[in-house]
Design a protein around this motif. Structure first.
Motif, PDB file in Angstrom:
ATOM      1  N   ILE A   1      -9.597  -8.920 -41.570  1.00 40.50           N
ATOM      2  CA  ILE A   1      -9.513  -9.833 -40.436  1.00 40.50           C
ATOM      3  C   ILE A   1     -10.504  -9.325 -39.398  1.00 40.50           C
ATOM      4  O   ILE A   1     -10.474  -8.161 -39.029  1.00 40.50           O
ATOM      5  CB  ILE A   1      -8.100  -9.834 -39.802  1.00 40.50           C
ATOM      6  CG1 ILE A   1      -7.011 -10.044 -40.836  1.00 40.50           C
ATOM      7  CG2 ILE A   1      -8.020 -10.830 -38.658  1.00 40.50           C
ATOM      8  CD1 ILE A   1      -6.975 -11.406 -41.437  1.00 40.50           C
ATOM      9  N   GLN A   2     -11.399 -10.193 -38.935  1.00 38.79           N
ATOM     10  CA  GLN A   2     -12.337  -9.818 -37.888  1.00 38.79           C
ATOM     11  C   GLN A   2     -12.042 -10.659 -36.662  1.00 38.79           C
ATOM     12  O   GLN A   2     -12.054 -11.890 -36.722  1.00 38.79           O
ATOM     13  CB  GLN A   2     -13.779 -10.019 -38.343  1.00 38.79           C
ATOM     14  CG  GLN A   2     -14.790  -9.583 -37.315  1.00 38.79           C
ATOM     15  CD  GLN A   2     -16.217  -9.771 -37.778  1.00 38.79           C
ATOM     16  OE1 GLN A   2     -16.485 -10.445 -38.761  1.00 38.79           O
ATOM     17  NE2 GLN A   2     -17.151  -9.191 -37.056  1.00 38.79           N
ATOM     18  N   ASP A   3     -11.773  -9.969 -35.545  1.00 33.26           N
ATOM     19  CA  ASP A   3     -11.551 -10.652 -34.272  1.00 33.26           C
ATOM     20  C   ASP A   3     -12.339  -9.917 -33.197  1.00 33.26           C
ATOM     21  O   ASP A   3     -13.181  -9.073 -33.513  1.00 33.26           O
ATOM     22  CB  ASP A   3     -10.051 -10.743 -33.957  1.00 33.26           C
ATOM     23  CG  ASP A   3      -9.356  -9.380 -33.927  1.00 33.26           C
ATOM     24  OD1 ASP A   3     -10.040  -8.348 -33.757  1.00 33.26           O
ATOM     25  OD2 ASP A   3      -8.129  -9.352 -34.066  1.00 33.26           O
ATOM     26  N   ALA A   4     -12.061 -10.203 -31.937  1.00 33.71           N
ATOM     27  CA  ALA A   4     -12.806  -9.574 -30.851  1.00 33.71           C
ATOM     28  C   ALA A   4     -12.640  -8.055 -30.843  1.00 33.71           C
ATOM     29  O   ALA A   4     -13.487  -7.344 -30.324  1.00 33.71           O
ATOM     30  CB  ALA A   4     -12.360 -10.156 -29.507  1.00 33.71           C
ATOM     31  N   GLY A   5     -11.566  -7.559 -31.452  1.00 32.34           N
ATOM     32  CA  GLY A   5     -11.321  -6.120 -31.490  1.00 32.34           C
ATOM     33  C   GLY A   5     -11.964  -5.405 -32.661  1.00 32.34           C
ATOM     34  O   GLY A   5     -11.829  -4.203 -32.804  1.00 32.34           O
ATOM     35  N   GLY A   6     -12.641  -6.120 -33.545  1.00 34.17           N
ATOM     36  CA  GLY A   6     -13.280  -5.490 -34.694  1.00 34.17           C
ATOM     37  C   GLY A   6     -12.707  -5.988 -36.008  1.00 34.17           C
ATOM     38  O   GLY A   6     -12.051  -7.025 -36.063  1.00 34.17           O
ATOM     39  N   VAL A   7     -12.922  -5.219 -37.068  1.00 34.49           N
ATOM     40  CA  VAL A   7     -12.457  -5.580 -38.399  1.00 34.49           C
ATOM     41  C   VAL A   7     -11.226  -4.753 -38.726  1.00 34.49           C
ATOM     42  O   VAL A   7     -11.214  -3.542 -38.516  1.00 34.49           O
ATOM     43  CB  VAL A   7     -13.554  -5.333 -39.458  1.00 34.49           C
ATOM     44  CG1 VAL A   7     -13.060  -5.686 -40.845  1.00 34.49           C
ATOM     45  CG2 VAL A   7     -14.799  -6.128 -39.122  1.00 34.49           C
TER      46      VAL A   7
ATOM     47  N   SER B   1     -21.426 -21.932 -38.478  1.00 32.91           N
ATOM     48  CA  SER B   1     -20.897 -21.742 -37.129  1.00 32.91           C
ATOM     49  C   SER B   1     -19.650 -22.585 -36.966  1.00 32.91           C
ATOM     50  O   SER B   1     -19.627 -23.759 -37.364  1.00 32.91           O
ATOM     51  CB  SER B   1     -21.933 -22.174 -36.084  1.00 32.91           C
ATOM     52  OG  SER B   1     -23.110 -21.410 -36.210  1.00 32.91           O
ATOM     53  N   HIS B   2     -18.611 -21.991 -36.386  1.00 34.93           N
ATOM     54  CA  HIS B   2     -17.356 -22.715 -36.160  1.00 34.93           C
ATOM     55  C   HIS B   2     -16.563 -21.982 -35.092  1.00 34.93           C
ATOM     56  O   HIS B   2     -16.391 -20.768 -35.160  1.00 34.93           O
ATOM     57  CB  HIS B   2     -16.552 -22.797 -37.462  1.00 34.93           C
ATOM     58  CG  HIS B   2     -15.278 -23.562 -37.356  1.00 34.93           C
ATOM     59  ND1 HIS B   2     -15.248 -24.931 -37.211  1.00 34.93           N
ATOM     60  CD2 HIS B   2     -13.988 -23.145 -37.363  1.00 34.93           C
ATOM     61  CE1 HIS B   2     -13.985 -25.331 -37.149  1.00 34.93           C
ATOM     62  NE2 HIS B   2     -13.210 -24.262 -37.237  1.00 34.93           N
ATOM     63  N   ALA B   3     -16.101 -22.694 -34.096  1.00 33.91           N
ATOM     64  CA  ALA B   3     -15.188 -22.188 -33.068  1.00 33.91           C
ATOM     65  C   ALA B   3     -15.723 -20.942 -32.358  1.00 33.91           C
ATOM     66  O   ALA B   3     -14.971 -20.032 -32.039  1.00 33.91           O
ATOM     67  CB  ALA B   3     -13.824 -21.900 -33.687  1.00 33.91           C
ATOM     68  N   GLY B   4     -17.016 -20.873 -32.130  1.00 38.66           N
ATOM     69  CA  GLY B   4     -17.602 -19.746 -31.419  1.00 38.66           C
ATOM     70  C   GLY B   4     -17.831 -18.514 -32.279  1.00 38.66           C
ATOM     71  O   GLY B   4     -18.238 -17.479 -31.776  1.00 38.66           O
ATOM     72  N   ALA B   5     -17.555 -18.609 -33.558  1.00 36.51           N
ATOM     73  CA  ALA B   5     -17.807 -17.517 -34.507  1.00 36.51           C
ATOM     74  C   ALA B   5     -18.821 -18.006 -35.533  1.00 36.51           C
ATOM     75  O   ALA B   5     -19.069 -19.203 -35.639  1.00 36.51           O
ATOM     76  CB  ALA B   5     -16.512 -17.112 -35.199  1.00 36.51           C
ATOM     77  N   PHE B   6     -19.400 -17.078 -36.279  1.00 36.82           N
ATOM     78  CA  PHE B   6     -20.330 -17.497 -37.326  1.00 36.82           C
ATOM     79  C   PHE B   6     -20.433 -16.449 -38.419  1.00 36.82           C
ATOM     80  O   PHE B   6     -20.137 -15.284 -38.222  1.00 36.82           O
ATOM     81  CB  PHE B   6     -21.719 -17.791 -36.748  1.00 36.82           C
ATOM     82  CG  PHE B   6     -22.427 -16.587 -36.176  1.00 36.82           C
ATOM     83  CD1 PHE B   6     -23.221 -15.781 -36.983  1.00 36.82           C
ATOM     84  CD2 PHE B   6     -22.308 -16.268 -34.838  1.00 36.82           C
ATOM     85  CE1 PHE B   6     -23.883 -14.685 -36.464  1.00 36.82           C
ATOM     86  CE2 PHE B   6     -22.961 -15.168 -34.301  1.00 36.82           C
ATOM     87  CZ  PHE B   6     -23.753 -14.371 -35.115  1.00 36.82           C
TER      88      PHE B   6
ATOM     89  N   ILE C   1     -12.137 -14.499 -38.088  1.00 41.31           N
ATOM     90  CA  ILE C   1     -12.638 -14.636 -39.449  1.00 41.31           C
ATOM     91  C   ILE C   1     -11.765 -13.797 -40.372  1.00 41.31           C
ATOM     92  O   ILE C   1     -11.539 -12.613 -40.110  1.00 41.31           O
ATOM     93  CB  ILE C   1     -14.099 -14.164 -39.551  1.00 41.31           C
ATOM     94  CG1 ILE C   1     -14.962 -14.968 -38.576  1.00 41.31           C
ATOM     95  CG2 ILE C   1     -14.607 -14.289 -40.981  1.00 41.31           C
ATOM     96  CD1 ILE C   1     -16.288 -14.352 -38.271  1.00 41.31           C
ATOM     97  N   GLY C   2     -11.256 -14.417 -41.418  1.00 41.96           N
ATOM     98  CA  GLY C   2     -10.442 -13.701 -42.392  1.00 41.96           C
ATOM     99  C   GLY C   2     -10.989 -13.926 -43.784  1.00 41.96           C
ATOM    100  O   GLY C   2     -11.460 -15.017 -44.097  1.00 41.96           O
TER     101      GLY C   2
ATOM    102  N   ARG D   1     -15.561 -14.701 -32.634  1.00 42.73           N
ATOM    103  CA  ARG D   1     -15.698 -15.077 -31.222  1.00 42.73           C
ATOM    104  C   ARG D   1     -15.246 -13.922 -30.342  1.00 42.73           C
ATOM    105  O   ARG D   1     -14.219 -13.310 -30.574  1.00 42.73           O
ATOM    106  CB  ARG D   1     -14.879 -16.326 -30.922  1.00 42.73           C
ATOM    107  CG  ARG D   1     -15.030 -16.757 -29.467  1.00 42.73           C
ATOM    108  CD  ARG D   1     -14.462 -18.112 -29.187  1.00 42.73           C
ATOM    109  NE  ARG D   1     -13.053 -18.183 -29.492  1.00 42.73           N
ATOM    110  CZ  ARG D   1     -12.398 -19.330 -29.606  1.00 42.73           C
ATOM    111  NH1 ARG D   1     -13.023 -20.476 -29.437  1.00 42.73           N
ATOM    112  NH2 ARG D   1     -11.124 -19.337 -29.887  1.00 42.73           N
ATOM    113  N   GLY D   2     -16.017 -13.606 -29.340  1.00 48.33           N
ATOM    114  CA  GLY D   2     -15.675 -12.544 -28.407  1.00 48.33           C
ATOM    115  C   GLY D   2     -16.061 -11.154 -28.882  1.00 48.33           C
ATOM    116  O   GLY D   2     -15.838 -10.178 -28.176  1.00 48.33           O
ATOM    117  N   ALA D   3     -16.634 -11.060 -30.078  1.00 47.15           N
ATOM    118  CA  ALA D   3     -17.012  -9.711 -30.585  1.00 47.15           C
ATOM    119  C   ALA D   3     -18.369  -9.301 -30.067  1.00 47.15           C
ATOM    120  O   ALA D   3     -19.171 -10.064 -29.686  1.00 47.15           O
ATOM    121  CB  ALA D   3     -17.016  -9.722 -32.111  1.00 47.15           C
TER     122      ALA D   3
END
Length: 140
Positions: free
Chosen positions: A79-85, A119-124, A50-51, A138-140
């Protein structure tokens, strides 16, 4: 107090070096879900990242004194990914479509426990408890 100042200065220097040496973000890929909320244009990419474009304070680290002191810096993107923001400094607004993104409420495709959800691609992203807006990659 004497130990705190050198530690805080060193930590700030490390964070600023990491920011200035980071490469620019890539434009959101085709197949992303675009929306706007709270003055920010955002996208959920096909890989669940998510950006958001729009100046914001992004916490880069916490100084471990007295339970942790959050250190935030202004950034034009988050940018938010599995590693955080993480902050991003791509001034081309990679998460904004020409003419702006559609309103979150117009593109929400699901319902969370407290309100609409996109919801999209495992993220929301969703309206959460007490009307707060939150996103989970996704993955967070």
């Amino acid at each position: 107090m004497k130990r705190f100042v050198p530690t805080a200065v060193a930590a700030t220097g490390i964070a600023l070096t990491a920011i200035w040496t980071a490469g620019p973000a890539q434009a959101a890929p085709e197949g992303s879900a675009y929306f706007s909320y709270g003055g920010k244009n955002c996208a959920i990419t096909p890989d669940g990242v998510i950006g958001c474009d729009g100046w914001q304070q992004v916490q880069v680290f916490s100084v471990p004194i007295g339970g942790g002191i959050p250190v935030s810096i202004p950034a034009p993107q988050s940018i938010q990914d599995a590693g955080g923001v993480h902050p991003s400094y791509d001034f081309s607004q990679p998460f904004t479509q020409p003419g702006g993104n559609p309103d979150f409420f117009a593109v929400a495709n699901d319902s969370g426990p407290f309100g609409p959800r996109l919801s999209h691609a495992g993220a929301f992203c969703e309206i959460s408890f007490r009307g707060w807006f939150r996103c989970v990659a996704r993955g967070a």
